[in-house]
Design a protein around this motif. Sequence first.
Motif: not given
Length: 131
Positions: A116, A118, A127-128
């Motif tokens: 992911q 971030v 925001k991811n």
Amino acid sequence: MDEYDLNATSFADAIDVGRSSISHIISGRNKPSLEFVMKIIAAFPEVELYWLLNGKGSFPKKTIVNIPPRKNDENQLEANFEEKKQSEQKDTPDSIEQIFPNQSESRTSSNSEIEQIVIFYKDGTFKNFLP
């Protein structure tokens, strides 16, 4: 009890508890309840609660006088707060390399996969992104 030259009977009468309660506490058979402790504080307000519970502090209680701050003191407190806030902002790192100086190496091995991403913004939002 020693401070006021009271025996167990007169102490029990002073705090309005049964004489057997005092006897059991002194002998170590029972521990004092919260109600018992509060009765001592009510009957002897000069007894410091922390001293009574922990044996540390002072007896008799030292009175602390709460003096409200003068207007100039309030302004100085606000100025000190703003100064501290600004100095903390100056100490904030600008990049990930400043936070993790030894971790900025590239990871391009074929076994590494991005889990992911971030992104953190200065206003506290983020925001991811998931691949």
